[in-house]
Design a protein around this motif. Sequence first.
Motif, PDB file in Angstrom:
ATOM      1  N   ILE A  15      -9.336   5.256  -2.296  1.00 38.49           N
ATOM      2  CA  ILE A  15      -9.186   5.556  -1.148  1.00 38.49           C
ATOM      3  C   ILE A  15      -9.600   6.875  -0.671  1.00 38.49           C
ATOM      4  O   ILE A  15      -8.496   7.698  -1.117  1.00 38.49           O
ATOM      5  CB  ILE A  15      -8.625   4.228   0.019  1.00 38.49           C
ATOM      6  N   LEU A  53     -10.646  -1.043   8.013  1.00 35.94           N
ATOM      7  CA  LEU A  53     -10.575  -1.009   6.837  1.00 35.94           C
ATOM      8  C   LEU A  53     -11.220  -2.124   5.803  1.00 35.94           C
ATOM      9  O   LEU A  53     -10.435  -3.507   7.027  1.00 35.94           O
ATOM     10  CB  LEU A  53      -8.937  -0.929   5.751  1.00 35.94           C
ATOM     11  N   ASN A 100      -9.338  -3.690   0.806  1.00 36.08           N
ATOM     12  CA  ASN A 100      -8.812  -2.380   0.744  1.00 36.08           C
ATOM     13  C   ASN A 100      -6.944  -2.362   1.636  1.00 36.08           C
ATOM     14  O   ASN A 100      -6.480  -1.409   1.657  1.00 36.08           O
ATOM     15  CB  ASN A 100      -9.812  -0.644   1.103  1.00 36.08           C
TER      16      ASN A 100
END
Length: 68
Positions: A28, A43, A47
Motif C-alpha cells: 500500500i 482501507l 488491505n
Amino acid sequence: MRPHSSAIRYRREALKMSLRTLSALTGIHRGHLSRVERGLAGLGDKNIGKVAEALGVTPNDITHKETP
C-alpha cells in the motif's frame, strides 16, 4: 470495516516500524497509509487484512467495531 487510525499508528510506532516499512510489507502506498493514520482515508477489507498481518494483530484490533 473502517480502520481505526490511532490504533494503526500506535501499533506501528510500538513496533518501531516506519511508514516506508509498512508500505513495503503491505504493498500500500506510503502516502495513502499516512492519510489512513490521520483519519483522512480508509482501507478496504483486503488491505485492512494486509495491514493487520504486517502489524501482527487481528483486523478487529485496528478497526472500529460496527454496531448492528
